[in-house]
Design a protein around this motif. Sequence first.
Motif, PDB file in Angstrom:
ATOM      1  N   GLU A  81       0.821  -1.214   0.000  1.00 29.13           N
ATOM      2  CA  GLU A  81       0.000   0.000   0.000  1.00 29.13           C
ATOM      3  C   GLU A  81       0.853   1.262   0.000  1.00 29.13           C
ATOM      4  N   GLU A  82       1.497   1.531   1.143  1.00 24.65           N
ATOM      5  CA  GLU A  82       2.126   2.844   1.292  1.00 24.65           C
ATOM      6  C   GLU A  82       3.436   2.964   0.496  1.00 24.65           C
ATOM      7  N   LEU A  83       4.329   1.978   0.657  1.00 26.85           N
ATOM      8  CA  LEU A  83       5.644   2.114   0.034  1.00 26.85           C
ATOM      9  C   LEU A  83       5.526   2.253  -1.483  1.00 26.85           C
ATOM     10  N   CYS A  84       4.766   1.367  -2.106  1.00 28.24           N
ATOM     11  CA  CYS A  84       4.628   1.433  -3.569  1.00 28.24           C
ATOM     12  C   CYS A  84       4.023   2.760  -4.005  1.00 28.24           C
ATOM     13  N   ARG A  85       3.065   3.214  -3.249  1.00 31.60           N
ATOM     14  CA  ARG A  85       2.391   4.450  -3.656  1.00 31.60           C
ATOM     15  C   ARG A  85       3.354   5.627  -3.578  1.00 31.60           C
ATOM     16  N   HIS A  86       4.117   5.666  -2.474  1.00 34.09           N
ATOM     17  CA  HIS A  86       5.080   6.774  -2.328  1.00 34.09           C
ATOM     18  C   HIS A  86       6.146   6.721  -3.426  1.00 34.09           C
ATOM     19  N   LEU A  87       6.619   5.511  -3.715  1.00 37.10           N
ATOM     20  CA  LEU A  87       7.666   5.370  -4.734  1.00 37.10           C
ATOM     21  C   LEU A  87       7.166   5.835  -6.098  1.00 37.10           C
ATOM     22  N   PHE A  88       5.923   5.478  -6.436  1.00 38.87           N
ATOM     23  CA  PHE A  88       5.382   5.870  -7.744  1.00 38.87           C
ATOM     24  C   PHE A  88       5.196   7.379  -7.818  1.00 38.87           C
ATOM     25  N   GLN A  89       4.855   7.991  -6.662  1.00 44.48           N
ATOM     26  CA  GLN A  89       4.722   9.449  -6.645  1.00 44.48           C
ATOM     27  C   GLN A  89       6.086  10.119  -6.820  1.00 44.48           C
ATOM     28  N   LEU A  90       7.138   9.463  -6.278  1.00 45.53           N
ATOM     29  CA  LEU A  90       8.480  10.035  -6.401  1.00 45.53           C
ATOM     30  C   LEU A  90       9.022   9.967  -7.832  1.00 45.53           C
ATOM     31  N   LEU A  91       8.435   9.088  -8.659  1.00 48.13           N
ATOM     32  CA  LEU A  91       8.900   8.986 -10.044  1.00 48.13           C
ATOM     33  C   LEU A  91       8.558  10.239 -10.834  1.00 48.13           C
ATOM     34  N   SER A  92       7.667  11.071 -10.273  1.00 51.01           N
ATOM     35  CA  SER A  92       7.264  12.294 -10.978  1.00 51.01           C
ATOM     36  C   SER A  92       8.090  13.499 -10.542  1.00 51.01           C
ATOM     37  N   VAL A  93       8.952  13.350  -9.511  1.00 54.20           N
ATOM     38  CA  VAL A  93       9.721  14.518  -9.043  1.00 54.20           C
ATOM     39  C   VAL A  93      10.852  14.799 -10.018  1.00 54.20           C
ATOM     40  N   GLN A 120       0.871  -3.543  -8.889  1.00 52.82           N
ATOM     41  CA  GLN A 120       1.854  -2.489  -8.629  1.00 52.82           C
ATOM     42  C   GLN A 120       2.945  -2.501  -9.707  1.00 52.82           C
ATOM     43  N   LEU A 121       3.372  -3.710 -10.093  1.00 54.28           N
ATOM     44  CA  LEU A 121       4.392  -3.823 -11.137  1.00 54.28           C
ATOM     45  C   LEU A 121       3.855  -3.303 -12.472  1.00 54.28           C
ATOM     46  N   GLU A 122       2.588  -3.603 -12.732  1.00 51.92           N
ATOM     47  CA  GLU A 122       1.992  -3.117 -13.977  1.00 51.92           C
ATOM     48  C   GLU A 122       2.005  -1.595 -14.010  1.00 51.92           C
ATOM     49  N   MET A 123       1.637  -1.001 -12.881  1.00 54.15           N
ATOM     50  CA  MET A 123       1.602   0.458 -12.828  1.00 54.15           C
ATOM     51  C   MET A 123       3.010   1.037 -12.966  1.00 54.15           C
ATOM     52  N   TYR A 124       3.995   0.373 -12.348  1.00 55.20           N
ATOM     53  CA  TYR A 124       5.380   0.850 -12.391  1.00 55.20           C
ATOM     54  C   TYR A 124       5.911   0.834 -13.833  1.00 55.20           C
TER      55      TYR A 124
END
Length: 1485
Positions: A81-93, A120-124
């Motif tokens: 939940e949290e870790l993947c979501r934060h990591l995906f948000q960081l890909l936009s910085v 999560q992998l699909e989204m990544y």
Amino acid sequence: MDYVNPRGVRFTQSSQKEGAALVPYGLPCIRELFRFLISLTNPHDRHNSEVMIHMGLQLLTVALESAPIANCQSLLGLVKEELCRHLFQLLSVERLNLYAASLRVCFLLFESMREHLKFQLEMYVKKLMEIITVENPKMPYEMKEMALEAIVQLWRIPSFVTELYINYDCDYYCANLFEELTKLLSKNAFPVSGQLYTVHLLSLEALLTVIDSTEAHCQAKVLSNMNQQEKEVVKSNLETLNSTKETSNNNERVLSEGKSSSAVSEPAGVCPPTSGCLMADQMKDGCMELEGGSEAAEKSIPRKPTRFSCILPSPQELMQIKNKKKLLITGTEQFNQKPKKGIQFLQEKNLLATPIDNNEVARWLRENPRLDKKMIGEFVSDRKNIDLLESFVGTFSFQGLRLDEALRLYLEAFRLPGEAPVIHRLLEAFTEHWRKSNGSPFANSDACFALAYAVIMLNTDQHNHNVRKQNVPMTLEEFRKNLKGVNGGKDFEQDILEDMYHAIKNDEIVMPEEQTGLVKENYIWNVLLHRGATDEGIFLHVPPGSYDHDLFTMTWGPTIAALSYVFDKSLEETIIQKAISGFRKCAMISAHYGLSDVFDNLIISLCKFTALNSESIENLPTVFGSNPKAHIAAKTVFHLAHRHGDILREGWKNIMEAMLQLFRAELLPKAMVEVEDFVDPNGKIYLQREETPSNRGESTVLSFVSWLTLSGTEQSGMRGPSTETQEAKRTALECIKQCDPEKLITESKFLQLESLQELMKALISVTPDEETYDEEDAAFCLEMLLRIVLENRDRVTCVWQTVRDHLYHLCVHAMDFCFLVERAVVGLLRLAIRLLRREEISAQVLLSLRILLMMKPNVLSRVSHEVAYGLHELLKTNAANIHSGDDWYTLFTLLECIGSGVKPPAALQVTARADNDTGAQSDSEVSSSCHPSDMSLDRGYTSDSEVYTDHGKPGKMHRSVTDVDVMNSGWLVVGKDDIDTSRSTAGLSRLGPSPLVNQYSLTVGLDLGPHDTKSLMKCVESLSFIVRDAAHVTPENFELCVKTIRIFVEASLNGGYKSQEKRGKSHRYDSKSSRLKKKPKESSTRRSRVLTQHQAHTHSDEDEDETIPASYHTVSLQVSQDLLDLMHTLHTRAATIYSSWAEEHCHLETVGRKIEADSRTLWSNCWCPLLQGIAWLCCDARRQVRMQALTYLQRALLVHDLQALDALEWESCFNKVLFPLLTKLLENISPADVGGMEETRMRASTLLSKVFLQHLSPLLSLTTFAALWLTILDFMDKYMHAGSSDLLLEAIPESLKNMLLVMDTAGIFHSADSRTGYSDLWEITWERIDCFLPRLRDELFKQTVIQDPVPSVPMEQQHQKSIVPPSPVGDVRPATHLAPLEKPCEVGASESERAAAPASPTISTSASPSFPASAPTKTSPVTDIPPTTAQPPLILQPLASPLQVGVPPMTLPIILNPALIEATSPVPLLAAPRSTDPMTTSEVN
């Protein structure tokens, strides 16, 4: 009780069970620490600075590298939940350090925990693809580069790519990640600007990763040589295969990483890809203790996705799933436009049941994330779909959920329509299902419905901006008040209402269509988590190499395209080598899986880079030699063709085109342009010729003039190639030598049949057409084709028809001689020589030699040398392998056509012309169309036995064709009564009708065309080889041998001057100069000039006999002597040979025709034709040949075996051999050699008397003895007056004296019945002799007194005597049927009158008034002969009218039919006549 550590940190126990020991640093502690680290990475938390986020990411990297987090469910939940979501948000910085660190953490997550993080992998991956493809100028280039690197690293994880394919591409409701990524990488490998950057190389690297791993698995399979299923192979050897792959790819990984690090610095903390997995494996046991064994044991059993039938589905099953997925996507698109249309489409494709199954449709509406939520709402709320709505609501699990929570879940599945009745229907179905799921907590369904409606109204009131502008938002009290007494007259629980109020107020229920920003993100994330919790979230781990074939079929196209581009554009050695390595690996994989189309495409791509097909021939050696990239490409092409030629199909054409270019540019090894030749003294010739001024069509003088007129600069340009050019050519030659193109031919025997056939097709495609072909090219391809056939002789039956048709096309359709035709002819003979030893094909090969007979005669005569030498070689090496009469017939016919210029059988020529449109005939067609079933041999003559047989048939007294027919045919029918239909087939030769042959002539009656003496000599040598080895003379070829020898005798007569034209020699001008040049128009002018010169030679031929070189005379003399020797050999051996055959055949009961060894058979089949052949050479203009032939003839006639002949055969010998010979010798054969001719005539006349005397006894038994004797006397008369010297004047009387004395001694002239004591023969004899030797009688028989002398008839009258024309042989008719056909010639008719009507035969009978003064009938002592047969005494003169209609007159004596002789004879010629049985009385004519 709390725990305080030595540092003073207090640990408070939160939920420890009673009695349990307090464990410091336990799982709760780790979870809390992990949660804290994750919270540091939240970019939306304002308290987190960039430094804190970076620190959190670095600590998480360490944690993931060192701990097996996936085994702890509590930690895994945080990751999902949290870790993947934060990591995906960081890909936009935009901060690169944070971006790089987050990529690293993502890699570690998905390397070790991807089975728990499917969506999560699909989204990544989608995020990374978006970063790579986005055209945002603000996006730093490095971000794209790092995103590509992240993909490359992921793709290097063993079996990661396969898992992408099976879990996403083969999932109905996931994106085609593998396919889309492959397309993206391929597209990204092509630079727009033409400049290669790291991004492009990274894209290629990613593509090559798939190729590398696939190739490693293929290599492992090849090396281990396992034939089990892929699944079993991989399971049993997983570790081995992994290590093999690691080793094989090690160098290229280092290379690619080195390259990428040079472009951009690698983020700190990046470790080798597999470190996390290895560390996790080491720590697994400790973690399992923390979580408990049972839970881990449950997870150790892999779960199977519902769409698969087993854990590892078959490729066929995956293909079905992919096809179904395509249909579902199409159906979804149609549903989103018009729901009914989409449902109908899926029903048509059998993806939904017909009639409609509401539960199935409801499940599809819930499962399919691609459906438009608005369309779902409209479809399920339609009043026609009430049942579907119930099923749809039934798919939700509301158990244990508060009404507002359930409603939130319900409204997220579709967009709630705005109409009140529709909302009413939807909520009614919802509340009913919720009540049933939760045990009816409220008073009734109305209460439940009212509460649900109130929640929707509250959501609108609290969050709709339009409402809020007009009114103050509803408070909790107002909400309670509105629901007072609704629950069946009572109130709802106040706590529940309060919780509902706050939940709605704090978290809006947002309809899917209206979501934006963070709300939308939250919604999507929640949907993702929800899907991951269902069976959809099952992620399959597969062993490496499981679906390599499927992956390769999807990636080869983009990969080869990218490799080609990079190879073409790059100048860096390492990148070029990487591209070539990629090509080789693709080739190995395609070979392993048998993917011919892939391999062909690869070869075609590589061939473009060799520069062989694009450059002009003049520049090719220089351009190719100075282009290292072309060298690499060429070596790769040939290496791949050598190694994986089995699967080449269309690619052969490109390789052969390259070979042709090398040939044109003279870059091929010497051995490849050197071909076998029969005529050349070295046995080899070169396909490429030296350019000479004459070849270029200009004279030396012109060349000199052009050189003089050149300016200085031009002249310097023509001096020769520069040093650079020479060096380039040397380099090119060295490169081609390393390519070893010849190996393609020598190794072709190992090719699969289909590949071999394609190779042959590629070579055959270079054939003559309008103006686009070069003759040398076609010849080169033909030679390669022939060499390939010979290399594959073990399976030649599979390819023979193709080659034969090609050779047929080249030879038979050729209108003029050219170098290509010559090579085709030589090639056909070379094939025959090599293949005749193989029994399975020998018959077809020999039949194919008839192609040569189908060639145009003018073309065939031009290749006579090659055919003659080739046939000699063939017979020398393979005579023992030829058994059938048909095959011998083919060979002997060829020998005749080549050696003596006989025209090929007409049937074949017609076939060849008629066949132009239909293509080549098969061997069987040639056989059936040109080969009658009857086995009659065309010997060139009719055997005596056949004559007797025909005579013995009573029904053969009439002629079935008119005399006019026979006259028009140009021949008199001799030896056959008729040409009736019953025997018409038998009269045909194997390849069609041959002309009827006059047996009373020494010639074979064939029209001999121009021929070459050397060819004739070689043919005679071939014939000699067969004749001199008894093993090679068989019943099938004996008569053919005899016939061919006689034809050669005729061809060699007088040295063959008449038929030998000097054109034959000039036609064999250097074949190299006759080849077409590259430009057809130039070649045609050159060729016409050459031909004109040859025609000029031909016209002056007859005047140039004296210029024929001495060597020519020697050769022709040798030919005649060889033929004499051959005929003598056959003649002496014939009896022995036939006896041995007769013995052999008497043991075989199944033999079709019996072989007789009696003297009659021997005479007709062998002795007679051979004696005729020797006799014909006695008429040669060359003294040496004449004398030798006479010696042989004398020896042959007096040979012991001939003593067995009976009277009829000996009579035949006089009629067919000696008389025609003596007639011919009367002509002026050799005007220059008068003395020699005298001697020849003397020897011939002496031979006549010797043979007569030696065989007098049997000859006496003939009814026609008198006629025979008178003919001999006639010749004595003619020979007396033939010479100018005294040689014959002395010799003839001596011979005559001998004969007369012997006959007198034998009592032939005596008759007891006559009053003088002498027979009528005595009277007739002296009447004839007195004409030319009046005193001879007195010299020999002085005591003889003739009481009633016969008045002598002057010579003038003799010529006016009755001339009895020839009767068709065997035309045995009773005398009563011999009525005159036309008015007989008058007594006083002049010679000229008779000669003017040669075709009007007159037959004298008793009714004919034409003999008033022809003989002294008054002195005939015989009075008891009936008047009808009373005739003047029989005196036969040399025939004035020609024997052959339309042929110049020959003064040949005629022997009448026995029946006619007896009917017209005035005296009994013999004391005891033989039986008049037709078999015995019919004389052998």
